[in-house]
Design a protein around this motif. Structure first.
Motif, PDB file in Angstrom:
ATOM      1  N   VAL A 104      53.738  47.933  39.214  1.00  0.00           N
ATOM      2  CA  VAL A 104      52.933  46.713  39.076  1.00  0.00           C
ATOM      3  C   VAL A 104      52.544  46.556  37.612  1.00  0.00           C
ATOM      4  N   GLY A 105      52.448  45.317  37.170  1.00  0.00           N
ATOM      5  CA  GLY A 105      51.966  45.036  35.829  1.00  0.00           C
ATOM      6  C   GLY A 105      50.459  44.855  35.838  1.00  0.00           C
ATOM      7  N   LEU A 106      49.834  45.076  34.687  1.00  0.00           N
ATOM      8  CA  LEU A 106      48.386  44.905  34.542  1.00  0.00           C
ATOM      9  C   LEU A 106      48.140  44.209  33.212  1.00  0.00           C
ATOM     10  N   VAL A 107      47.658  42.974  33.271  1.00  0.00           N
ATOM     11  CA  VAL A 107      47.441  42.163  32.068  1.00  0.00           C
ATOM     12  C   VAL A 107      45.946  41.888  31.948  1.00  0.00           C
ATOM     13  N   CYS A 108      45.251  42.717  31.200  1.00  0.00           N
ATOM     14  CA  CYS A 108      43.801  42.602  31.034  1.00  0.00           C
ATOM     15  C   CYS A 108      43.407  43.095  29.652  1.00  0.00           C
ATOM     16  N   ALA A 109      42.278  42.601  29.167  1.00  0.00           N
ATOM     17  CA  ALA A 109      41.664  43.179  27.973  1.00  0.00           C
ATOM     18  C   ALA A 109      40.944  44.462  28.389  1.00  0.00           C
ATOM     19  N   ASN A 110      40.145  45.029  27.483  1.00  0.00           N
ATOM     20  CA  ASN A 110      39.411  46.265  27.794  1.00  0.00           C
ATOM     21  C   ASN A 110      38.182  45.934  28.643  1.00  0.00           C
ATOM     22  N   ALA A 146      54.596  42.969  41.352  1.00  0.00           N
ATOM     23  CA  ALA A 146      53.533  41.981  41.175  1.00  0.00           C
ATOM     24  C   ALA A 146      52.813  42.307  39.875  1.00  0.00           C
ATOM     25  N   VAL A 147      51.944  41.388  39.448  1.00  0.00           N
ATOM     26  CA  VAL A 147      51.149  41.590  38.236  1.00  0.00           C
ATOM     27  C   VAL A 147      49.697  41.256  38.548  1.00  0.00           C
ATOM     28  N   MET A 148      48.797  42.183  38.234  1.00  0.00           N
ATOM     29  CA  MET A 148      47.364  41.919  38.316  1.00  0.00           C
ATOM     30  C   MET A 148      46.885  41.422  36.961  1.00  0.00           C
ATOM     31  N   CYS A 149      46.076  40.365  36.971  1.00  0.00           N
ATOM     32  CA  CYS A 149      45.638  39.750  35.728  1.00  0.00           C
ATOM     33  C   CYS A 149      44.138  39.502  35.749  1.00  0.00           C
ATOM     34  N   ASP A 150      43.540  39.657  34.589  1.00  0.00           N
ATOM     35  CA  ASP A 150      42.183  39.179  34.389  1.00  0.00           C
ATOM     36  C   ASP A 150      42.154  37.688  34.693  1.00  0.00           C
ATOM     37  N   THR A 151      41.093  37.227  35.307  1.00  0.00           N
ATOM     38  CA  THR A 151      41.028  35.813  35.708  1.00  0.00           C
ATOM     39  C   THR A 151      41.011  34.861  34.514  1.00  0.00           C
ATOM     40  N   THR A 152      40.754  35.354  33.317  1.00  0.00           N
ATOM     41  CA  THR A 152      40.759  34.473  32.142  1.00  0.00           C
ATOM     42  C   THR A 152      42.164  34.056  31.758  1.00  0.00           C
ATOM     43  N   VAL A 173      57.276  37.175  39.268  1.00  0.00           N
ATOM     44  CA  VAL A 173      56.742  37.892  40.427  1.00  0.00           C
ATOM     45  C   VAL A 173      55.349  37.334  40.732  1.00  0.00           C
ATOM     46  N   PRO A 174      54.771  37.650  41.887  1.00  0.00           N
ATOM     47  CA  PRO A 174      53.424  37.169  42.182  1.00  0.00           C
ATOM     48  C   PRO A 174      52.407  37.609  41.124  1.00  0.00           C
ATOM     49  N   VAL A 175      51.527  36.697  40.748  1.00  0.00           N
ATOM     50  CA  VAL A 175      50.452  36.970  39.793  1.00  0.00           C
ATOM     51  C   VAL A 175      49.147  36.950  40.571  1.00  0.00           C
ATOM     52  N   TRP A 176      48.444  38.086  40.590  1.00  0.00           N
ATOM     53  CA  TRP A 176      47.237  38.226  41.395  1.00  0.00           C
ATOM     54  C   TRP A 176      46.002  38.277  40.498  1.00  0.00           C
ATOM     55  N   PRO A 177      45.130  37.290  40.582  1.00  0.00           N
ATOM     56  CA  PRO A 177      43.880  37.331  39.812  1.00  0.00           C
ATOM     57  C   PRO A 177      43.009  38.506  40.267  1.00  0.00           C
ATOM     58  N   LEU A 178      42.457  39.212  39.314  1.00  0.00           N
ATOM     59  CA  LEU A 178      41.600  40.370  39.586  1.00  0.00           C
ATOM     60  C   LEU A 178      40.259  40.144  38.899  1.00  0.00           C
ATOM     61  N   THR A 200      25.612  47.566  40.531  1.00  0.00           N
ATOM     62  CA  THR A 200      26.681  47.631  41.515  1.00  0.00           C
ATOM     63  C   THR A 200      27.771  46.637  41.158  1.00  0.00           C
ATOM     64  N   ALA A 201      28.933  46.796  41.773  1.00  0.00           N
ATOM     65  CA  ALA A 201      30.059  45.920  41.464  1.00  0.00           C
ATOM     66  C   ALA A 201      30.937  45.769  42.685  1.00  0.00           C
ATOM     67  N   THR A 202      31.592  44.624  42.767  1.00  0.00           N
ATOM     68  CA  THR A 202      32.548  44.362  43.839  1.00  0.00           C
ATOM     69  C   THR A 202      33.832  43.805  43.237  1.00  0.00           C
ATOM     70  N   VAL A 203      34.929  44.011  43.960  1.00  0.00           N
ATOM     71  CA  VAL A 203      36.248  43.561  43.504  1.00  0.00           C
ATOM     72  C   VAL A 203      36.659  42.303  44.250  1.00  0.00           C
ATOM     73  N   VAL A 204      37.218  41.370  43.506  1.00  0.00           N
ATOM     74  CA  VAL A 204      37.893  40.219  44.099  1.00  0.00           C
ATOM     75  C   VAL A 204      39.347  40.285  43.637  1.00  0.00           C
ATOM     76  N   LEU A 205      40.261  40.520  44.561  1.00  0.00           N
ATOM     77  CA  LEU A 205      41.687  40.614  44.244  1.00  0.00           C
ATOM     78  C   LEU A 205      42.467  39.823  45.294  1.00  0.00           C
ATOM     79  N   ASN A 206      43.014  38.706  44.867  1.00  0.00           N
ATOM     80  CA  ASN A 206      43.769  37.850  45.775  1.00  0.00           C
ATOM     81  C   ASN A 206      45.220  38.317  45.828  1.00  0.00           C
ATOM     82  N   ALA A 207      45.453  39.410  46.550  1.00  0.00           N
ATOM     83  CA  ALA A 207      46.784  40.004  46.637  1.00  0.00           C
ATOM     84  C   ALA A 207      47.478  39.511  47.900  1.00  0.00           C
ATOM     85  N   SER A 208      48.344  38.526  47.755  1.00  0.00           N
ATOM     86  CA  SER A 208      49.104  38.007  48.893  1.00  0.00           C
ATOM     87  C   SER A 208      50.239  38.973  49.220  1.00  0.00           C
ATOM     88  N   ALA A 209      50.828  38.793  50.369  1.00  0.00           N
ATOM     89  CA  ALA A 209      51.915  39.682  50.784  1.00  0.00           C
ATOM     90  C   ALA A 209      53.108  39.558  49.841  1.00  0.00           C
TER      91      ALA A 209
END
Length: 528
Positions: free
Chosen positions: A76-82, A123-129, A138-143, A153-162
């Motif tokens: 999987v790809g990961l496209v995010c800043a730090n 697939a690729v997970m991406c920062d929502t920006t 490939v599918p691009v999933w906002p993270l 506290t923190a929660t994850v929102v990851l729209n990972a479709s099939a």
């Protein structure tokens, strides 16, 4: 060499190296022993996330990736800043048994698409920006990680479709559950090579870095270097988390010289690591930005990924009141291969990249024979951090990885005590009528000239000598260093054939995203 005393020297006999087997269990010891301790400081409000909270984020990401149909060994790809999104995505993918390829968010979409396609990522997970405008094969999933400042506290929102049916590539066919990462070397889309790193490579690198600097739960740092390169990923992020330390992620996930010292204070930072270009920026701004005696005492400052000239090293140590430790490594060696030791562990040597850290370093001549101490040759590295080769590039792998050794392409020498001195890159050498000249050596001399802030040396085509020496220098405002003054300084310190035949004073030099001098851009801009 006399250096400022470290802020706090701990008993080396009490040091506990991290117990990690790879990315998947990186947090486990801390979650067991210190679940409420701070792992990250995130957002502009500088909210602290505990190890327990970070592990929960990673587990949530892992579950969602599994539900999307990804299986162990998939890439999987990961496209995010730090950002917290990067950390949660990386560790979550590891816990799901996936192989993560961190990618530079600043790359043009065409280059991102080519790297994702070449790797065969599912697939690729991406920062929502960035995810909204990104079109990839490939599918691009906002993270997104939502942080509560009040509760930490923190929660994850990851729209990972099939995922659809996997269209494998020769590169993805070479990956397995043993692999943790695929990092791309610097270069254009066509030339960037894919380096697979196993969980064992990652664990060995993290243990070596933590042991060399005695990193532990009382340490903290600010993430300066991007996590999509080995420097920021291994040295700042993974080593800190494995050792129980804390990492502050700057607002918007990018280094800012204007907020750096406030970030250091907020984190209670005991050290940081950066490339020389960033050290130069911090030094240049230190008169107005550095808190002086009010600064949090530093155990050490680290420099890596490019040569640091000795004049800057001495100035940094005086200004920051801590030893400056130079390190050396490359993507193919899971980042660090050598480093100067902490002062209580050994001597610091000007111009040295230190001693091997958990690997064997050999200097080899043009015929492949080991060189004696003090003799220059190519630097070869062997050990548990060295990658097995490049993905889908057997020809280049055969050239670079020989009998278990990594041929780095760097020139250097080992002294009698095993300290490595680097003299340049083989491919960068300038051949002036048979005289081989290291641009890095000439740059180091130029950088020591009063008034010179930055320098780049390059080959200028010549009908008689084949190549001559060219240089572009940046002069500090108000210091008035002129061309003739700079050349006179060089003539007193360089061999006649090393003195630049052409010297231009420029306003700025081009740098890569990794923070190193962009030699291709320099050559194209100033050599014609």
């Amino acid at each position: 060499m006399a250096v400022p005393a470290a802020a706090s020297v701990r008993d080396a006999n009490r040091y506990r190296p991290p117990e990690v087997a790879g990315l998947a269990d990186l947090l486990d010891r801390q979650v067991r022993e210190r679940p409420s301790a701070g792992a990250l400081v995130v957002t502009g409000e500088r909210v602290q996330l505990s190890y327990r909270a970070l592990a929960a984020l990673a587990d949530d990401v892992a579950a969602r990736l599994g539900d999307a149909g990804l299986r162990p060994g998939d890439a999987v790809g990961l496209v995010c800043a730090n950002t917290a999104e990067f950390v949660a995505g990386l560790l979550g993918a590891a816990r799901a048994g996936l192989v993560t390829a961190p990618l530079d968010p600043a790359l043009p979409e065409a280059q991102l698409a080519a790297r994702v396609a070449g790797l065969g990522a599912r697939a690729v997970m991406c920062d929502t920006t960035v995810s909204g405008a990104l079109v990839l094969p490939v599918p691009v999933w906002p993270l997104r990680v939502d942080v509560s400042g009040a509760a930490g506290t923190a929660t994850v929102v990851l729209n990972a479709s099939a995922c659809g049916e996997h269209q494998g590539t020769p590169a993805s066919a070479e990956l397995s559950e043993r692999d943790a990462l695929v990092l791309f070397t610097a270069g254009t889309t066509a030339r960037a090579k894919m380096v697979p790193l196993t969980h064992a490579n990652v664990a060995a690198s993290v243990r070596n870095i933590c042991s060399g600097y005695e990193l532990g739960p009382e340490d903290a740092t600010v993430a300066v270097m991007p996590f999509f390169h080995g420097h920021g990923l291994f040295a700042a992020l993974l080593s800190s988390l494995a050792s129980g330390g804390c990492v502050l992620l700057p607002e918007r996930g990018r280094f800012s010289a204007g907020t750096f010292w406030d970030d250091m204070r907020a984190a209670g930072a005991t050290w940081f690591t950066a490339v020389p270009a960033i050290h130069e920026i911090l030094l240049e701004r230190s008169e107005r930005d550095h808190p002086g005696p009010q600064a949090t005492p530093l155990k050490f400052v680290r420099s890596c990924s490019a040569p640091l000239n000795t004049a800057t090293q001495r100035a940094l140590e005086r200004t920051f009141g801590a030893p400056l430790l130079s390190a050396y490594g490359m993507t193919e060696s899971s980042h660090q291969a050598t480093s100067e030791p902490l002062p209580q562990r050994g001597a610091l040597r000007q111009g040295s990249a230190g001693r091997p850290t958990g690997v064997v370093v050999r200097i080899v001549d043009g015929s492949g024979r080991p060189c004696p101490a003090g003799v220059e040759g190519e630097v070869w590295v062997q050990g548990p951090t060295v990658a097995r080769g490049y993905l889908d590039d057997g020809e280049e792998s055969a050239r670079t990885f020989v009998g278990g050794w990594l041929r780095t392409g760097d020139l250097g020498a080992l002294d009698e005590d095993g300290y490595l001195s680097l003299t340049g890159r083989i491919k960068n050498l300038i051949n002036r009528g048979g005289e081989k000249i290291s641009p890095e050596h000439v740059e180091d001399v130029l950088a020591g000239c009063p008034g010179v802030a930055d320098a780049a040396v390059f080959a200028v085509p010549d009908a008689v000598y084949g190549q001559r020496v060219g240089a572009a220098v940046v002069v500090r405002a108000g210091e008035g260093a002129g061309r003739e003054e700079i050349l006179r300084y060089c003539r007193d310190r360089l061999a006649p054939f090393e003195v630049p035949d052409r010297l231009e004073v420029v306003t700025a030099l081009p740098y890569t995203a990794k923070g190193g001098l962009d030699r291709k851009a320099v050559q194209a801009r100033y050599a014609p």
